[in-house]
Enzyme design. Structure first.
Site, PDB file in Angstrom:
ATOM      1  N   ASN A 133       0.853  -1.184   0.000  1.00 45.03           N
ATOM      2  CA  ASN A 133       0.000   0.000   0.000  1.00 45.03           C
ATOM      3  C   ASN A 133       0.894   1.240   0.000  1.00 45.03           C
ATOM      4  O   ASN A 133       1.432   1.622   1.028  1.00 45.03           O
ATOM      5  CB  ASN A 133      -0.901  -0.034   1.252  1.00 45.03           C
ATOM      6  CG  ASN A 133      -1.785   1.197   1.356  1.00 45.03           C
ATOM      7  OD1 ASN A 133      -1.883   1.983   0.409  1.00 45.03           O
ATOM      8  ND2 ASN A 133      -2.428   1.363   2.496  1.00 45.03           N
TER       9      ASN A 133
ATOM     10  N   SER B 148       2.914  -1.484  10.705  1.00 45.64           N
ATOM     11  CA  SER B 148       4.340  -1.395  11.074  1.00 45.64           C
ATOM     12  C   SER B 148       5.124  -2.667  10.786  1.00 45.64           C
ATOM     13  O   SER B 148       6.002  -3.050  11.568  1.00 45.64           O
ATOM     14  CB  SER B 148       4.480  -0.997  12.551  1.00 45.64           C
ATOM     15  OG  SER B 148       3.960   0.295  12.745  1.00 45.64           O
TER      16      SER B 148
ATOM     17  N   GLY C 218       2.576  -1.008   4.457  1.00 47.67           N
ATOM     18  CA  GLY C 218       2.583   0.404   4.059  1.00 47.67           C
ATOM     19  C   GLY C 218       4.004   0.894   3.869  1.00 47.67           C
ATOM     20  O   GLY C 218       4.646   0.669   2.838  1.00 47.67           O
ATOM     21  N   GLY C 219       4.545   1.539   4.896  1.00 48.64           N
ATOM     22  CA  GLY C 219       5.864   2.180   4.836  1.00 48.64           C
ATOM     23  C   GLY C 219       6.953   1.302   4.235  1.00 48.64           C
ATOM     24  O   GLY C 219       7.718   1.753   3.377  1.00 48.64           O
TER      25      GLY C 219
ATOM     26  N   GLU D 132      -5.930  -4.391  10.895  1.00 50.57           N
ATOM     27  CA  GLU D 132      -4.926  -3.343  11.072  1.00 50.57           C
ATOM     28  C   GLU D 132      -5.284  -2.506  12.299  1.00 50.57           C
ATOM     29  O   GLU D 132      -5.988  -1.492  12.184  1.00 50.57           O
ATOM     30  CB  GLU D 132      -4.874  -2.445   9.833  1.00 50.57           C
ATOM     31  CG  GLU D 132      -4.505  -3.178   8.566  1.00 50.57           C
ATOM     32  CD  GLU D 132      -3.868  -2.252   7.555  1.00 50.57           C
ATOM     33  OE1 GLU D 132      -2.779  -2.571   7.070  1.00 50.57           O
ATOM     34  OE2 GLU D 132      -4.459  -1.179   7.267  1.00 50.57           O
TER      35      GLU D 132
ATOM     36  N   HIS E 142      -9.869   1.299   4.776  1.00 53.18           N
ATOM     37  CA  HIS E 142      -8.603   1.558   5.469  1.00 53.18           C
ATOM     38  C   HIS E 142      -8.847   2.594   6.577  1.00 53.18           C
ATOM     39  O   HIS E 142      -9.623   3.539   6.389  1.00 53.18           O
ATOM     40  CB  HIS E 142      -7.548   2.062   4.475  1.00 53.18           C
ATOM     41  CG  HIS E 142      -6.181   2.082   5.070  1.00 53.18           C
ATOM     42  ND1 HIS E 142      -5.766   3.083   5.917  1.00 53.18           N
ATOM     43  CD2 HIS E 142      -5.146   1.210   4.975  1.00 53.18           C
ATOM     44  CE1 HIS E 142      -4.530   2.827   6.315  1.00 53.18           C
ATOM     45  NE2 HIS E 142      -4.126   1.694   5.756  1.00 53.18           N
TER      46      HIS E 142
HETATM   47  P1  PGA Z   1       2.339   0.713   7.777  1.00 55.30           P
HETATM   48  O1  PGA Z   1       0.907   0.868   7.095  1.00 55.30           O
HETATM   49  O2  PGA Z   1       2.907  -0.588   7.294  1.00 55.30           O
HETATM   50  O3  PGA Z   1       3.124   1.900   7.310  1.00 55.30           O
HETATM   51  O4  PGA Z   1       2.106   0.700   9.252  1.00 55.30           O
HETATM   52  C1  PGA Z   1       0.069  -0.230   6.918  1.00 55.30           C
HETATM   53  C2  PGA Z   1      -1.234   0.235   6.334  1.00 55.30           C
HETATM   54  O5  PGA Z   1      -1.653   1.362   6.658  1.00 55.30           O
HETATM   55  O6  PGA Z   1      -1.862  -0.468   5.534  1.00 55.30           O
END
Ligand code: PGA
Length: 215
Positions: free
Chosen positions: A7, A178, A199-200, A142, A93
């Site tokens: 994402n 995370s 995400g990140g 999440e 989300h």
């Molecule tokens: P993150 O985001 O891996 O940066 O915590 C996950 C997401 O929001 O789907």
């Protein structure tokens, strides 16, 4: 089969997306038990699609879709325009819920529209209070405090959530929040988690590849 969903959120422009793909696609895993879904911003869907088209285990996803099916809704990205382009769509989300006040009724509408156009919803929930629409086959758990905070939810708690959901739903169960190449192994090894929503750590192609490669 395990899902690895990248994402990108509202990150990257065309040049950066191409750089990411050029790097990632040089070491693309051929393992058929892995299904990679790249979810770039809407504006980059088509260029990404062109580059991934020859890879049978890489799919394209939207990060959201409009509540409207088609018509005079300037600026909206509808399922009708996404159909034939994406295979998946993230719906619900927590950032959509928080910053755009998206509530269950709206998410239900979006889910049904996606289904109608053969786009598979990846429905995100923050906790067990979040309802899941009928017909949803992929759920990403999440927890709010795990998203973008560096505080991933302990595997045991994620598995507890899966157990609870399993009483009511037959779903593929994903975890997100995370994740990085150091903590992702535990979720994958548990055997009970069907994939990860990242995400990140998906913004860097080699980090994302390392996570995919942990399987
Ligand atoms: P993150 O985001 O891996 O940066 O915590 C996950 C997401 O929001 O789907």
């Amino acid at each position: 089969m395990k899902y690895f969903i990248a994402n990108w959120k509202a990150n990257k422009n065309l040049v950066q997306a191409n750089q990411w793909l050029d790097e990632f696609l040089t070491f693309t895993p051929t393992d058929k038990s892995v299904r990679i879904v790249i979810c770039p911003p809407f504006s980059l869907l088509y260029p990404v699609k062109e580059k991934i088209s020859k890879f049978s285990n890489i799919y394209l996803g939207a990060q959201d879709l409009s509540q409207y099916e088609e018509g005079s809704f300037t600026g909206e990205v509808t399922v009708k325009t996404l159909s034939g382009l994406v295979d998946y769509a993230i719906i619900g989300h927590s950032e959509r819920r928080k910053y755009f006040a998206e509530k269950y009724d709206l998410l239900l509408k979006k889910t049904n529209l996606a289904k109608k156009y053969d786009i598979e919803p990846v429905f995100c929930i923050r906790d067990e209070k979040d309802q899941i629409p009928e017909g949803v086959e992929i759920v990403a758990y999440e927890p709010l405090n795990a998203i973008g905070t560096g505080q991933n939810e302990p595997v045991e708690r994620v598995l507890e959530m899966k157990k609870k959901l399993q009483l009511t739903y037959q779903i593929s169960f994903l975890y997100g929040g995370s994740l990085d190449k150091n903590n992702a192994t535990a979720y994958l090894k548990s055997g009970d988690i069907n994939g990860l929503l990242i995400g990140g750590s998906s913004l860097n192609p080699s980090e994302f590849y390392d996570i995919v490669n942990l399987t």
